[in-house]
Scaffold this motif. Sequence first.
Motif, PDB file in Angstrom:
ATOM      1  N   ASP A 214      53.516  12.601  53.472  1.00 32.43           N
ATOM      2  CA  ASP A 214      53.791  12.089  54.810  1.00 32.43           C
ATOM      3  C   ASP A 214      55.076  12.754  55.303  1.00 32.43           C
ATOM      4  O   ASP A 214      55.954  13.044  54.502  1.00 32.43           O
ATOM      5  CB  ASP A 214      53.957  10.564  54.680  1.00 32.43           C
ATOM      6  N   TYR A 271      49.961   0.473  48.629  1.00 33.31           N
ATOM      7  CA  TYR A 271      50.532   1.797  48.927  1.00 33.31           C
ATOM      8  C   TYR A 271      51.826   1.917  48.139  1.00 33.31           C
ATOM      9  O   TYR A 271      52.749   1.144  48.355  1.00 33.31           O
ATOM     10  CB  TYR A 271      50.737   1.841  50.428  1.00 33.31           C
ATOM     11  N   ARG A 289      49.347  -2.083  52.635  1.00 30.42           N
ATOM     12  CA  ARG A 289      48.417  -1.574  53.657  1.00 30.42           C
ATOM     13  C   ARG A 289      48.272  -0.076  53.489  1.00 30.42           C
ATOM     14  O   ARG A 289      49.014   0.546  52.727  1.00 30.42           O
ATOM     15  CB  ARG A 289      49.039  -1.852  55.027  1.00 30.42           C
ATOM     16  N   GLY A 291      48.969   3.729  54.747  1.00 33.19           N
ATOM     17  CA  GLY A 291      50.014   4.369  55.529  1.00 33.19           C
ATOM     18  C   GLY A 291      49.453   4.867  56.847  1.00 33.19           C
ATOM     19  O   GLY A 291      48.250   5.102  56.988  1.00 33.19           O
ATOM     20  N   ASP A 292      50.331   5.026  57.808  1.00 32.29           N
ATOM     21  CA  ASP A 292      50.004   5.653  59.083  1.00 32.29           C
ATOM     22  C   ASP A 292      51.015   6.783  59.235  1.00 32.29           C
ATOM     23  O   ASP A 292      52.202   6.490  59.346  1.00 32.29           O
ATOM     24  CB  ASP A 292      50.151   4.610  60.202  1.00 32.29           C
ATOM     25  N   GLU A 294      48.878   8.441  56.890  1.00 34.93           N
ATOM     26  CA  GLU A 294      48.110   8.816  55.699  1.00 34.93           C
ATOM     27  C   GLU A 294      46.639   8.391  55.798  1.00 34.93           C
ATOM     28  O   GLU A 294      45.738   9.116  55.359  1.00 34.93           O
ATOM     29  CB  GLU A 294      48.728   8.212  54.441  1.00 34.93           C
TER      30      GLU A 294
HETATM   31  N1  GLY Z   1      53.617   6.668  56.804  1.00 39.27           N
HETATM   32  C1  GLY Z   1      54.509   5.665  56.330  1.00 39.27           C
HETATM   33  C2  GLY Z   1      54.040   4.293  56.498  1.00 39.27           C
HETATM   34  O1  GLY Z   1      52.940   4.028  56.936  1.00 39.27           O
HETATM   35  O2  GLY Z   1      54.793   3.386  56.190  1.00 39.27           O
END
Ligand code: GLY
Length: 427
Positions: A214, A271, A289, A291-292, A294
């Motif tokens: 990330d 995660y 949860r 990742g965003d 990911e």
């Molecule tokens: N990409 C980091 C997060 O979702 O916390």
Amino acid sequence: MKVVIAGSGAREHAIAWKVSQSTLVSELIAAPGNPGMALLGRTVAQDPLDGAAFAHWARAVGADLVIVGADDPIAMGLIDDCEAAGVPAFGPTAAAAQIEASKVFAKDLMSQHGIPTGPYRVFDQADAAHHYLDAPGREYPVVVKADGLARGKGAIVAADRAEAHAAVAAMLEERVFGASGDRILIEECLVGPEASVFAICDGERAWPSGAARDYKRIGEGDCGPNTGGMGAYTPTNLVPPDVLEDVRQRILQPTVEALAAAGRPYRGVLYAGLMFTADGPQVIEFNARWGDPEAQVLLPLLRNDFVELALAALAGRLDTVPIEWHAGAACGVALASAGYPDAVRDGEPVGGLDSWGDEALLFHAGTVTDADGAIRTAGGRVFTVVGTGPTLAAARDVAYRNVERVRFAGRYYRRDIGAREIAATAT
Ligand code: GLY
Ligand code: AMP
């Protein structure tokens, strides 16, 4: 089945896209959703942060499964509310999600169970924390962290004593993170490359479900302030299969067992933010949860029916569903508004979406549909564009070729997502 996706980011759009391919699903509802999710199902203006009302609504619409994407609603108990209303919900309970919502809880759990993580001390009094920083021989940098959720801004890597004192003062005295900073940790600063490793968990088992890199910083070459995440790719040479198996055995599975033993069985996506130090992988933090961004690169490579996996996790029967992957790689690039991660100007018209086609995936985040039916920007991160291909280089080419097609004033994105790993692989 009628499946509800709770949330409105690009991660939730990716989850909805994956769920929409399930043969088990007859109706998909996104709440509140976004204009991209609206192409996959119905959207309903229901707020996941108001858990009791959300659960009541989900039951009234006859939802067979609720899938929750983000940290805040999970920490506030949306899964518990759904369960209380008799609606199956995929994600950890608030008690299990303490692994993300309280970094002190997570560190204590890890140290009690021998799960690899760096040394730390906990403080709730500023005097004691300042005193600790002044101890003779104290080495810098250190990391000062708020215990609670702080929108990704709660960790300060303090290069020297002065910065560390300032961070302690900001959290414990000025209370810049409010109650989230009423307790803090001072951690040893670990060194090494980082990766996000995921597991789908059924209360007893942690099923490894991918690893990704990330890009947290706003600027190319990892400079500038932290963001929610500017891009990601998977797989990564940092986590080949033997390393993933080691992480499963020494980190993911023991964590799920420790949570079960503590009476907080963990069902959902776990995660692990890992740093690969000279002493091997160490846990920097856990999140409760996907990742965003990911999720936006992992879900396109997941071969399984995600709904089947979620149901098996809820039933405590992940042993019946092996996780399988498509070959190849995925690379995702976040498109942000000018000024992000600080304040941005919303309302810019977005061009280039009409003839999108299927070469690359386009996940919406901060977008709205205006009165004329046109898409406009509405937030910091606006889209994630994802390319897939047989190699990371091929996936990256697809992503960047398509990034250029999305047009809005002030559009910003990093041009170096995946570049370093491709360069390292080529030599
Ligand atoms: N990409 C980091 C997060 O979702 O916390
Ligand atoms: P967190 O909010 O815990 O995800 O931390 C944000 C970022 O701070 C991480 O992705 C790391 O880059 C860095 N960080 C956090 N804790 C440590 C640590 N103990 N040592 C080195 N870097 C850290």
